[in-house]
Design a protein around this motif. Structure first.
Motif, PDB file in Angstrom:
ATOM      1  N   ALA A  18      70.552  28.791  14.354  1.00 23.09           N
ATOM      2  CA  ALA A  18      69.467  27.925  13.870  1.00 23.09           C
ATOM      3  C   ALA A  18      68.556  28.692  12.910  1.00 23.09           C
ATOM      4  CB  ALA A  18      68.671  27.374  15.048  1.00 23.09           C
ATOM      5  N   ASP A  19      68.250  29.942  13.243  1.00 22.38           N
ATOM      6  CA  ASP A  19      67.425  30.764  12.352  1.00 22.38           C
ATOM      7  C   ASP A  19      68.125  31.000  11.020  1.00 22.38           C
ATOM      8  OD1 ASP A  19      65.444  30.933  14.272  1.00 22.38           O
ATOM      9  OD2 ASP A  19      65.995  32.961  14.925  1.00 22.38           O
ATOM     10  N   LEU A  20      69.426  31.268  11.074  1.00 23.19           N
ATOM     11  CA  LEU A  20      70.182  31.463   9.835  1.00 23.19           C
ATOM     12  C   LEU A  20      70.201  30.186   8.990  1.00 23.19           C
ATOM     13  CD1 LEU A  20      73.176  33.567  11.180  1.00 23.19           C
ATOM     14  CD2 LEU A  20      71.387  34.347   9.598  1.00 23.19           C
ATOM     15  N   LYS A  21      70.326  29.043   9.646  1.00 21.74           N
ATOM     16  CA  LYS A  21      70.314  27.768   8.915  1.00 21.74           C
ATOM     17  C   LYS A  21      68.959  27.558   8.248  1.00 21.74           C
ATOM     18  CE  LYS A  21      70.566  22.822   9.303  1.00 21.74           C
ATOM     19  NZ  LYS A  21      70.558  21.659  10.178  1.00 21.74           N
ATOM     20  N   THR A  22      67.879  27.830   8.973  1.00 18.85           N
ATOM     21  CA  THR A  22      66.542  27.696   8.403  1.00 18.85           C
ATOM     22  C   THR A  22      66.392  28.586   7.170  1.00 18.85           C
ATOM     23  OG1 THR A  22      65.589  27.140  10.545  1.00 18.85           O
ATOM     24  CG2 THR A  22      64.073  27.978   8.881  1.00 18.85           C
ATOM     25  N   PHE A  23      66.871  29.811   7.275  1.00 15.96           N
ATOM     26  CA  PHE A  23      66.823  30.727   6.144  1.00 15.96           C
ATOM     27  C   PHE A  23      67.645  30.199   4.977  1.00 15.96           C
ATOM     28  CE2 PHE A  23      68.653  34.225   3.697  1.00 15.96           C
ATOM     29  CZ  PHE A  23      67.495  34.823   3.223  1.00 15.96           C
ATOM     30  N   ALA A  24      68.845  29.708   5.278  1.00 16.30           N
ATOM     31  CA  ALA A  24      69.722  29.186   4.231  1.00 16.30           C
ATOM     32  C   ALA A  24      69.051  28.026   3.494  1.00 16.30           C
ATOM     33  CB  ALA A  24      71.060  28.757   4.815  1.00 16.30           C
ATOM     34  N   LEU A  25      68.427  27.129   4.237  1.00 19.53           N
ATOM     35  CA  LEU A  25      67.757  25.993   3.605  1.00 19.53           C
ATOM     36  C   LEU A  25      66.556  26.439   2.780  1.00 19.53           C
ATOM     37  CD1 LEU A  25      67.944  23.394   6.512  1.00 19.53           C
ATOM     38  CD2 LEU A  25      69.172  23.314   4.325  1.00 19.53           C
ATOM     39  N   SER A  26      65.806  27.407   3.287  1.00 20.77           N
ATOM     40  CA  SER A  26      64.610  27.864   2.569  1.00 20.77           C
ATOM     41  C   SER A  26      64.955  28.643   1.304  1.00 20.77           C
ATOM     42  CB  SER A  26      63.719  28.708   3.487  1.00 20.77           C
ATOM     43  OG  SER A  26      64.314  29.961   3.751  1.00 20.77           O
ATOM     44  N   THR A  27      66.172  29.145   1.219  1.00 22.04           N
ATOM     45  CA  THR A  27      66.590  29.897   0.030  1.00 22.04           C
ATOM     46  C   THR A  27      67.586  29.098  -0.817  1.00 22.04           C
ATOM     47  OG1 THR A  27      68.276  31.052   1.344  1.00 22.04           O
ATOM     48  CG2 THR A  27      66.145  32.157   1.057  1.00 22.04           C
TER      49      THR A  27
END
Length: 68
Positions: free
Chosen positions: A11-20
């Motif tokens: 979930a943290d990786l997905k959040t990062f992916a979306l924010s970048t």
């Protein structure tokens, strides 16, 4: 569940992916989370069965070739 932490990491990786602005990666991480949930559930089911004395091995092979 001992393996829940991996879902938090995904979930943290997905959040990062979306924010970048990496939407394809975010979508892939969703798919990966689904696979992780299925495997965690399967592992828990096998663990429960083993705790109750049920044999959960399927297709065990000794690794030897040829006739004895």
């Amino acid at each position: 569940m001992r393996s829940d932490w991996i879902l938090d990491v995904l979930a943290d990786l997905k959040t990062f992916a979306l924010s970048t602005e990496l939407p394809a990666l975010a979508e892939q991480l969703d798919d990966t989370a689904i696979v992780a949930m299925a495997e965690i559930a399967s592992l828990e089911e096998r663990t429960k069965k083993q705790a109750h004395g049920q044999d959960t091995t399927v297709g065990m092979h000794s690794g030897e070739f040829g006739a004895s």
